[in-house]
Design a protein around this motif. Structure first.
Motif, PDB file in Angstrom:
ATOM      1  N   ARG B 215      18.431  -5.150 -28.086  1.00 40.29           N
ATOM      2  CA  ARG B 215      18.002  -5.648 -29.394  1.00 40.29           C
ATOM      3  C   ARG B 215      18.217  -4.517 -30.396  1.00 40.29           C
ATOM      4  O   ARG B 215      17.791  -3.389 -30.166  1.00 40.29           O
ATOM      5  CB  ARG B 215      16.508  -6.018 -29.310  1.00 40.29           C
ATOM      6  CG  ARG B 215      15.929  -6.614 -30.572  1.00 40.29           C
ATOM      7  CD  ARG B 215      14.425  -6.809 -30.413  1.00 40.29           C
ATOM      8  NE  ARG B 215      13.857  -7.224 -31.675  1.00 40.29           N
ATOM      9  CZ  ARG B 215      13.470  -8.469 -31.942  1.00 40.29           C
ATOM     10  NH1 ARG B 215      13.517  -9.397 -31.021  1.00 40.29           N
ATOM     11  NH2 ARG B 215      12.990  -8.775 -33.137  1.00 40.29           N
ATOM     12  N   GLY B 217      17.619  -2.483 -33.895  1.00 43.20           N
ATOM     13  CA  GLY B 217      16.433  -2.273 -34.730  1.00 43.20           C
ATOM     14  C   GLY B 217      16.625  -1.051 -35.608  1.00 43.20           C
ATOM     15  O   GLY B 217      17.390  -0.147 -35.263  1.00 43.20           O
ATOM     16  N   ASP B 218      15.923  -1.011 -36.730  1.00 42.18           N
ATOM     17  CA  ASP B 218      16.116   0.079 -37.699  1.00 42.18           C
ATOM     18  C   ASP B 218      14.937   1.044 -37.770  1.00 42.18           C
ATOM     19  O   ASP B 218      15.094   2.186 -38.185  1.00 42.18           O
ATOM     20  CB  ASP B 218      16.350  -0.525 -39.090  1.00 42.18           C
ATOM     21  CG  ASP B 218      17.586  -1.403 -39.124  1.00 42.18           C
ATOM     22  OD1 ASP B 218      18.585  -1.041 -38.455  1.00 42.18           O
ATOM     23  OD2 ASP B 218      17.550  -2.467 -39.765  1.00 42.18           O
ATOM     24  N   ASP B 219      13.733   0.568 -37.405  1.00 46.85           N
ATOM     25  CA  ASP B 219      12.551   1.409 -37.609  1.00 46.85           C
ATOM     26  C   ASP B 219      12.215   2.277 -36.398  1.00 46.85           C
ATOM     27  O   ASP B 219      11.757   3.407 -36.533  1.00 46.85           O
ATOM     28  CB  ASP B 219      11.330   0.531 -37.921  1.00 46.85           C
ATOM     29  CG  ASP B 219      11.493  -0.202 -39.241  1.00 46.85           C
ATOM     30  OD1 ASP B 219      12.153   0.361 -40.145  1.00 46.85           O
ATOM     31  OD2 ASP B 219      11.008  -1.338 -39.350  1.00 46.85           O
ATOM     32  N   GLU B 240       8.280  -7.901 -35.231  1.00 45.57           N
ATOM     33  CA  GLU B 240       9.179  -8.436 -36.258  1.00 45.57           C
ATOM     34  C   GLU B 240       8.387  -9.251 -37.290  1.00 45.57           C
ATOM     35  O   GLU B 240       8.637  -9.172 -38.493  1.00 45.57           O
ATOM     36  CB  GLU B 240      10.251  -9.312 -35.602  1.00 45.57           C
ATOM     37  CG  GLU B 240      11.351  -9.725 -36.559  1.00 45.57           C
ATOM     38  CD  GLU B 240      12.413 -10.577 -35.896  1.00 45.57           C
ATOM     39  OE1 GLU B 240      12.166 -11.108 -34.779  1.00 45.57           O
ATOM     40  OE2 GLU B 240      13.485 -10.734 -36.484  1.00 45.57           O
ATOM     41  N   SER B 245      11.063  -3.428 -37.624  1.00 44.28           N
ATOM     42  CA  SER B 245      12.311  -3.679 -36.922  1.00 44.28           C
ATOM     43  C   SER B 245      12.437  -2.714 -35.739  1.00 44.28           C
ATOM     44  O   SER B 245      12.728  -1.538 -35.904  1.00 44.28           O
ATOM     45  CB  SER B 245      13.487  -3.494 -37.894  1.00 44.28           C
ATOM     46  OG  SER B 245      14.697  -3.478 -37.185  1.00 44.28           O
ATOM     47  N   THR B 269      17.282   5.320 -35.768  1.00 41.32           N
ATOM     48  CA  THR B 269      15.931   4.914 -36.181  1.00 41.32           C
ATOM     49  C   THR B 269      15.040   6.094 -36.564  1.00 41.32           C
ATOM     50  O   THR B 269      14.075   5.915 -37.293  1.00 41.32           O
ATOM     51  CB  THR B 269      15.221   4.142 -35.036  1.00 41.32           C
ATOM     52  OG1 THR B 269      15.158   5.004 -33.898  1.00 41.32           O
ATOM     53  CG2 THR B 269      15.967   2.872 -34.672  1.00 41.32           C
TER      54      THR B 269
END
Lengths: 342, 338
Positions: B215, B217-219, B240, B245, B269
């Motif tokens: 998956r 994700g940015d955070d 989410e 994220s 991240t």
């Protein structure tokens, strides 16, 4: 001095009824994980434990409930442990395979064969700190093929330690017929390591008690280790829900989901020739057929029924004893189950 | 598309290998019953039951591998490797070095691992970090049927010792055998996507040492293996909805680690959360922190692991194993810190 069969029967019956209640709670989903009962080996455990006294230690396997009950551990504490209560015997941390009672010098292990080194260490403490005290190891015949158990027999012999090794031989190492994976004779093996060895009918509590007595007396007086091989039948197989027993007891439910993939694999292209495939099929079928010739159906294999039969002439005394045992167990169950686990 | 259960996929890949390569043999405790479908196809010479003698049959597997066979040695549970550790620690892992690189022991040790069904602290350990500590052992921990089959094939083609860990919570056969057989009164938190899933029509080996991004994700990047991957994915789903994220990286191989994939994901991240069902101290979670630090990546870091001996009581066990609540709480904490 003959054994007190009434006292031995009471020990066995308490254990049997307790474990039957445990089985029922397990089926109801109130006890988690696997559940290995000692039903069928009560005569062995009672015949040995009845000789123990303050300062003696026990190294138990994954089937240790019966030995702890007979040694005098509070059944309510064991029950609460199996239910996972924080005030159980081990604070809900151990469960039935890992029961410990420091007060009784009793420790269990779910590692097959680990009872050997544990009993040797307990016996070493006894030799140095508590002369006259002994250690007992309870294990199955499957454990006899563990290196550490064979090494324990040797070390106990070399150091002349007060250990009684009790082999509860039901002929099955989980789902494997022990005879197929064992070389030589187990009693001879113990003798070969310098340990005094005897065989006894493990379904007959008086016979076990009598066979065990000289071994324990010798160990107490510095005569070194002993090995007792006692044959028995596990009434519930290796553990509750045992797959081989299920196949026999509920064939319509169990067989299709085993037979369909098995047939598919047998016929699958690629692999061995027909002769090898048939040999493989025979190996699988032998395990099922051995279970079909179910020794559990023969009442002579139930040690509790056998002991009762020997006492049947005093029917009124029997009934009184049985009523007492049942009432005591019902009190434990009622007191524990009233506070149903969350 | 073809789907399979987790253990079915492993056995299917094993069968494909056994049909292709007569050097592959299989032995361990209760194998005639547990692998009966392989026994009736390949015969008792190649599919063997052993006595309960882990130290010897594992040690024999090492030497058999050195002399031409491709043994798959099964132990009942990874916990029981404790009985037989010498074969792995001092032999399987040392042959290559001691022989000046001229000799290897290409065996596969297959062992069920992990908790979540109430067997307690001697039967539910993960131990991949403990095993991975030893140089020259390859440690595989698949989280889906497709990965399990593909990695089993890779293990059988690998030129050194491989430990293949099969999480019991994903395994339809182990869970039935140990936890729920003959009763329908118990429930386990089984991740559906790990227990059953799409598989290829013919097995091909997956690369050892390659992680996969489950998956994006940015955070925060959650890095995990085995059942932990599914717990992390469930947590990411929950987060989410809170506007967080979270990515999930499935290592698949614990040793050797896919360092480039880890570094890339964490650099993106700036936050790393390790979810590891194995013990917290001196293990995979600390190793991942070292990998990132050594690469010069600046990130905030947290871990959700097993910290103690696993309790027998189910409620206590559930709190001890990494679960969705602990993962979510840890992610929120990480985000608050900056």
């Amino acid at each position: 001095m003959p054994p007190d069969l009434w006292a031995l029967y009471a020990l066995m019956l308490e254990s049997r009824l307790f474990e039957e209640a445990v089985a029922s709670l397990w089926h109801d989903g109130l006890i988690s994980g696997e559940m290995h009962l000692g039903t069928g080996e009560e005569a062995i455990v009672a015949g040995v434990v009845a000789h123990l006294r303050e300062g003696d230690a026990m190294a138990l396997d994954h089937r240790g409930t019966a030995a702890l009950l007979m040694r005098g551990v509070d059944p309510a504490l064991i029950l609460r442990e199996l239910l996972g209560h924080p005030d159980g015997l081990c604070g809900g941390m151990g469960g039935h395979m890992h029961l410990f009672s420091k007060e009784h010098l009793a420790a269990s292990s779910g590692i097959v064969g680990a009872e050997g080194p544990a009993a040797v260490g307990f016996a070493l403490s006894a030799q140095v700190l508590r002369p006259g005290a002994i250690a007992v190891a309870f294990f199955g015949e499957g454990a006899m093929n563990q290196g550490m158990l064979m090494e324990s027999l040797n070390l106990a012999s070399a150091w002349n330690l007060p250990v009684v090794f009790v082999c509860k031989d039901d002929g099955w190492a989980i789902t494997t017929h022990s005879a197929r994976v064992t070389g030589g004779d187990l009693t001879d093996r113990a003798r070969g390591l310098g340990v005094q060895a005897a065989e006894v009918d493990g379904r007959d509590v008086s016979a076990v008690w009598e066979a065990c007595r000289p071994a324990i007396e010798r160990a107490r007086s510095g005569g070194g280790p002993a090995f007792l091989r006692a044959r028995c039948v596990h009434l519930e197989g290796h553990f509750l829900g045992f797959q081989l027993l299920r196949m026999v007891r509920e064939p319509l439910r169990e067989m299709p989901r085993i037979a369909v993939p098995l047939t598919g694999a047998f016929l699958h292209p690629g692999g061995a020739g027909l002769r090898e495939r048939l040999a493989g099929l025979r190996t699988v079928l032998e395990a099922v057929l051995a279970t079909l010739r179910d020794p559990r159906r023969d009442p002579a294999n139930d040690p509790v029924r056998r002991a009762r039969a020997a006492l049947h002439l005093e029917e009124a005394r029997l009934e009184e004893l049985e009523a007492q045992v049942k009432e005591a167990l019902n009190d434990v169950l009622a007191a524990t189950l009233v506070e149903a686990p969350a | 598309m073809k789907t399979m259960f987790f253990t079915q996929a492993i056995d299917d890949a094993l069968a494909q290998s056994m049909a292709d390569d007569p050097r592959v043999i299989l032995f361990g405790e209760d194998i005639p019953l547990m692998r009966r479908n392989l026994l009736v196809r390949f015969g008792p010479e190649r599919v063997r039951g052993t006595p309960i003698s882990e130290s010897t049959f594992l040690g024999a597997g090492v030497a058999a591998a050195m002399t031409g066979l491709r043994p798959v040695v099964e132990v009942y549970m990874v916990d029981f490797l404790g009985v037989a550790m010498d074969a792995l620690l001092n032999h399987a892992a040392k042959v290559k070095a001691f022989s000046g690189g001229k000799w290897t022991a290409p065996l596969v040790v297959r062992a069920p691992c992990g908790g979540g069904y109430g067997d307690g602290g001697q039967h539910e350990q993960s131990l991949w970090g403990w095993l991975a500590h030893i140089p020259e052992l390859t440690i595989l921990v698949p989280s889906t049927p497709a990965d399990a089959g593909g990695l089993m094939l890779a293990a059988l083609q690998h030129d050194g010792p491989v430990i293949f860990l099969e999480h019991k919570l994903l395994s339809e056969t182990w869970l039935e055998f140990l936890g729920s057989g003959a009763r329908r009164t118990v429930q386990f938190d089984v991740p559906a996507a790990g227990a059953k899933g799409a598989v290829p029509s013919k097995w091909r080996p997956l690369p050892i040492g390659k992680a996969i991004l489950r998956r994006a994700g940015d955070d925060v990047m959650i890095v995990s293996v085995g059942v932990g991957v599914h717990r992390a994915q469930a947590a990411a789903q929950t987060l989410e909805a809170e506007g967080i994220s979270a990515g999930v990286l499935d290592l698949r191989t614990v040793s050797p680690l896919d360092k480039p994939a880890i570094c890339e994901a964490v650099a993106h991240t700036g936050r790393l959360l390790v979810v590891d069902e194995d013990y917290e101290s001196f293990g995979l979670s600390g190793e991942l922190a070292a990998v990132v630090l050594e690469a010069g990546i600046s990130c905030s870091y947290a871990r959700v692991c097993t910290q103690t001996t696993l309790p027998y009581a189910r409620q206590l066990e559930d709190q001890s194993l990494p679960n969705q609540q602990r993962i979510c709480a840890s992610v929120r904490q990480l985000l608050q810190e900056q």
